[in-house]
Design an enzyme around this catalytic site. Structure first.
Site, mmCIF file in Angstrom:
data_model
loop_
_atom_site.group_PDB
_atom_site.id
_atom_site.type_symbol
_atom_site.label_atom_id
_atom_site.label_comp_id
_atom_site.label_asym_id
_atom_site.label_seq_id
_atom_site.Cartn_x
_atom_site.Cartn_y
_atom_site.Cartn_z
ATOM 1 N N ASP A 44 -28.060 13.668 -7.619
ATOM 2 C CA ASP A 44 -28.104 14.042 -6.196
ATOM 3 C C ASP A 44 -27.066 13.269 -5.378
ATOM 4 O O ASP A 44 -27.028 13.364 -4.143
ATOM 5 C CB ASP A 44 -29.508 13.815 -5.616
ATOM 6 C CG ASP A 44 -29.940 12.356 -5.705
ATOM 7 O OD1 ASP A 44 -29.158 11.539 -6.257
ATOM 8 O OD2 ASP A 44 -31.039 12.032 -5.230
ATOM 9 N N GLY A 45 -26.244 12.449 -6.040
ATOM 10 C CA GLY A 45 -25.180 11.726 -5.333
ATOM 11 C C GLY A 45 -25.545 10.304 -4.954
ATOM 12 O O GLY A 45 -24.688 9.545 -4.482
ATOM 13 N N GLU A 46 -26.805 9.917 -5.164
ATOM 14 C CA GLU A 46 -27.204 8.549 -4.816
ATOM 15 C C GLU A 46 -26.565 7.542 -5.774
ATOM 16 O O GLU A 46 -26.411 7.819 -6.961
ATOM 17 C CB GLU A 46 -28.731 8.397 -4.879
ATOM 18 C CG GLU A 46 -29.440 9.049 -3.712
ATOM 19 C CD GLU A 46 -30.958 8.873 -3.784
ATOM 20 O OE1 GLU A 46 -31.468 8.311 -4.772
ATOM 21 O OE2 GLU A 46 -31.625 9.328 -2.827
ATOM 22 N N ARG A 101 -12.094 3.565 13.557
ATOM 23 C CA ARG A 101 -11.461 4.424 14.579
ATOM 24 C C ARG A 101 -12.488 4.955 15.578
ATOM 25 O O ARG A 101 -12.132 5.433 16.626
ATOM 26 C CB ARG A 101 -10.704 5.583 13.909
ATOM 27 C CG ARG A 101 -9.397 5.115 13.267
ATOM 28 C CD ARG A 101 -8.632 6.248 12.629
ATOM 29 N NE ARG A 101 -9.231 6.708 11.383
ATOM 30 C CZ ARG A 101 -8.744 7.668 10.618
ATOM 31 N NH1 ARG A 101 -7.637 8.280 10.976
ATOM 32 N NH2 ARG A 101 -9.342 8.025 9.503
ATOM 33 N N HIS A 135 -8.059 -0.999 12.777
ATOM 34 C CA HIS A 135 -7.426 -0.061 13.706
ATOM 35 C C HIS A 135 -7.286 -0.596 15.125
ATOM 36 O O HIS A 135 -6.292 -0.331 15.783
ATOM 37 C CB HIS A 135 -8.200 1.253 13.704
ATOM 38 C CG HIS A 135 -7.541 2.300 14.519
ATOM 39 N ND1 HIS A 135 -6.314 2.832 14.178
ATOM 40 C CD2 HIS A 135 -7.901 2.882 15.687
ATOM 41 C CE1 HIS A 135 -5.965 3.704 15.099
ATOM 42 N NE2 HIS A 135 -6.912 3.754 16.018
ATOM 43 N N ASP A 173 3.526 6.261 16.783
ATOM 44 C CA ASP A 173 2.892 6.350 18.112
ATOM 45 C C ASP A 173 2.923 4.983 18.796
ATOM 46 O O ASP A 173 3.237 3.962 18.174
ATOM 47 C CB ASP A 173 1.438 6.853 18.006
ATOM 48 C CG ASP A 173 0.597 6.028 17.045
ATOM 49 O OD1 ASP A 173 0.839 4.813 16.942
ATOM 50 O OD2 ASP A 173 -0.293 6.593 16.395
ATOM 51 N N LYS A 196 3.468 9.859 20.669
ATOM 52 C CA LYS A 196 2.601 10.891 20.069
ATOM 53 C C LYS A 196 1.392 11.122 20.954
ATOM 54 O O LYS A 196 0.862 10.193 21.541
ATOM 55 C CB LYS A 196 2.137 10.395 18.688
ATOM 56 C CG LYS A 196 1.107 11.269 18.003
ATOM 57 C CD LYS A 196 0.656 10.671 16.677
ATOM 58 C CE LYS A 196 -0.655 9.921 16.796
ATOM 59 N NZ LYS A 196 -1.225 9.484 15.498
ATOM 60 N N ARG A 198 -2.464 13.288 20.868
ATOM 61 C CA ARG A 198 -3.383 14.069 20.022
ATOM 62 C C ARG A 198 -4.454 14.691 20.909
ATOM 63 O O ARG A 198 -5.078 14.004 21.713
ATOM 64 C CB ARG A 198 -4.032 13.159 18.980
ATOM 65 C CG ARG A 198 -4.879 13.886 17.946
ATOM 66 C CD ARG A 198 -5.656 12.889 17.102
ATOM 67 N NE ARG A 198 -4.820 12.140 16.189
ATOM 68 C CZ ARG A 198 -4.614 12.479 14.915
ATOM 69 N NH1 ARG A 198 -5.180 13.546 14.412
ATOM 70 N NH2 ARG A 198 -3.868 11.731 14.135
ATOM 71 N N GLY A 230 -2.085 13.108 7.179
ATOM 72 C CA GLY A 230 -0.618 13.127 7.088
ATOM 73 C C GLY A 230 0.019 13.732 8.326
ATOM 74 O O GLY A 230 1.246 13.715 8.480
HETATM 75 C C1 R5P Z 1 -3.861 6.757 14.768
HETATM 76 O O1 R5P Z 1 -3.882 6.232 15.869
HETATM 77 C C2 R5P Z 1 -3.613 5.991 13.518
HETATM 78 O O2 R5P Z 1 -2.849 4.848 13.736
HETATM 79 C C3 R5P Z 1 -2.919 6.862 12.488
HETATM 80 O O3 R5P Z 1 -1.661 7.255 12.986
HETATM 81 C C4 R5P Z 1 -3.744 8.083 12.196
HETATM 82 O O4 R5P Z 1 -5.065 7.714 11.912
HETATM 83 C C5 R5P Z 1 -3.169 8.824 11.011
HETATM 84 O O5 R5P Z 1 -3.939 9.961 10.775
HETATM 85 P P1 R5P Z 1 -3.281 11.294 10.259
HETATM 86 O O6 R5P Z 1 -2.558 10.979 8.984
HETATM 87 O O7 R5P Z 1 -4.441 12.219 10.077
HETATM 88 O O8 R5P Z 1 -2.358 11.786 11.316
#
Ligand code: R5P
Length: 300
Positions: A44-46, A101, A135, A173, A196, A198, A230
Site C-alpha cells: 500500500d506504499g507504507e 517553498r 529556499h 530570477d 522572472k 510566475r 525545468g
Molecule cells: C524559485 O524561486 C526557485 O528558486 C527555482 O527557480 C524554482 O523552484 C525552479 O522550479 P522550476 O524548475 O519548476 O522552474
C-alpha cells in the site's frame, strides 16, 4: 596519529534510504560508525524501517526529495527509533528540505507547510537540523535550531575546472541574485540577474528580455537553488539564446528534475546539468559531504 574527540566516538551516522552514499561519505569523513536503515515498502506504499543499535548522538542523513512525503515520514520514523533507543541528541541532515517553498500562505486558505515540517521534527525530538541552500530565510524561521550550508563554493569549484569561453553567471530570477553574485565573485566573472515572474495560479513563467550585459558568444552558467519542472531554466535559456549566448550550463543545488525535465532542458539548448548529491542521480556531480562533515565537526 589521529584521535577522535570523545563526543565524536559516540556519534552514529544513520543513513536514511534517500541518502545512503552521502551518509556513508559523511561517516567516513568523521571517522564514525555508519548505521544503514533497512527499508521495506509495503504494497500500500507504507514504509517499514528497521534500525540497528545507535549511539548517544545520532546524525540522521535523509534528503526529502520526491517522493517527499515518503522520505519525510521515513526521516520521522528513524528519529523516533533513535529517541526510543535512548539517543540524547538527534541532528537531522536534510540537504533538500521539502516544503521550504511553502513558507507562507501565498493564497488565502493555504497551509504554511514548512512550519508543520518543523513541528513534526520537534515531535520526534530532532534537536538540530542541517540543510543545504534552503529556499528562504523565512523558511528557516520556523525552526528553533537550524544551520544552512551553502553549496555555492563547491559548485564554483566544479565550474572553475570546466572549459568555458568568457563565462558569465546567470541568475534565472531576482530571488537567486545573491547566490549568483557570490558564485560569480568566487569565479571572478560577471553576473546577469534575469527578471522572472510566475503567475501564482497558473504557474506560467515569463522573463524580461532586457539584459544589462552583452553576453553574445559567451558561455553562461545559469545557477539556481532548485530545478524542478525545468521551467525557470528553459525560460532563461530562451532569453539567453535570443541574445546570442555561447554554451549554456545549468547548475543547481537540488536537481529534482520532475518527469522529463532533464530532457526538456537539454532540448531547450542547455549543454549539461550539474547539481550536488542532495538529490542523487545522473547529474549529481558535486559531493556535499566535505561541507556537511565540517559543520558536524564543529558541532561535536
Ligand atoms: C524559485 O524561486 C526557485 O528558486 C527555482 O527557480 C524554482 O523552484 C525552479 O522550479 P522550476 O524548475 O519548476 O522552474
Amino acid at each position: 596519529m589521529f584521535y577522535l574527540s570523545e563526543t565524536l566516538t559516540e556519534i552514529s551516522v544513520v543513513a536514511g534510504p534517500a541518502s545512503i552514499d552521502l551518509a556513508n561519505n559523511i561517516a567516513k569523513r568523521l571517522g564514525v560508525q555508519l548505521t544503514v536503515a533497512n527499508l521495506r515498502i509495503f504494497s500500500d506504499g507504507e514504509s517499514n524501517i528497521k534500525l540497528g543499535k545507535v549511539g548517544k548522538n545520532c546524525v540522521i542523513v535523509q534528503s526529502t526529495y520526491p517522493p517527499v512525503d515518503t522520505h519525510l515520514i521515513q526521516l520521522l520514523m528513524m528519529a523516533k527509533k533513535c529517541t526510543d533507543d535512548g539517543a540524547q541528541d538527534i541532528c537531522a541532515v536534510i540537504p533538500y528540505l521539502c516544503y521550504a517553498r511553502q513558507d507562507k500562505a501565498f493564497l488565502e486558505g493555504e497551509v504554511v507547510s514548512i512550519g508543520l515540517v518543523a513541528k513534526l521534527l520537534q515531535a520526534v525530538e530532532v534537536q538540530h537540523v542541517i540543510t543545504v541552500d534552503i529556499h528562504s530565510q523565512l523558511a528557516m524561521s520556523y525552526f528553533t535550531s537550524i544551520q544552512n550550508v551553502s553549496s555555492v563554493p563547491l559548485l564554483a569549484d566544479y565550474a572553475s575546472k570546466m572549459k568555458l569561453r568568457d563565462p558569465v553567471a546567470v541568475s534565472p530570477d531576482s530571488g537567486g541574485a545573491n547566490r549568483a553574485k557570490e558564485f560569480a565573485r568566487l569565479l571572478d566573472i560577471e553576473v546577469v540577474v534575469l527578471k522572472k515572474s510566475r503567475h501564482r495560479v497558473t504557474g506560467e513563467v515569463s522573463v524580461d528580455e532586457k539584459l544589462e550585459l552583452d553576453i553574445s558568444k559567451r558561455d553562461a552558467l545559469v545557477i539556481d537553488d532548485i530545478i524542478s519542472s525545468g521551467g525557470s531554466i528553459i525560460k532563461a535559456a530562451e532569453v539567453l539564446h535570443k541574445k546570442g549566448v555561447g554554451k549554456i550550463f545549468a547548475m543547481c543545488t537540488h536537481a529534482l528534475l520532475i518527469r522529463d525535465a532533464a530532457q526538456k532542458i537539454k532540448s531547450a539548448g542547455v549543454q549539461d546539468i550539474v547539481s550536488t548529491n542532495s538529490v542523487p542521480g545522473e547529474y549529481s556531480k558535486v559531493e556535499l559531504s566535505p561541507e556537511i562533515a565540517s559543520v558536524l565537526k564543529s558541532r561535536y
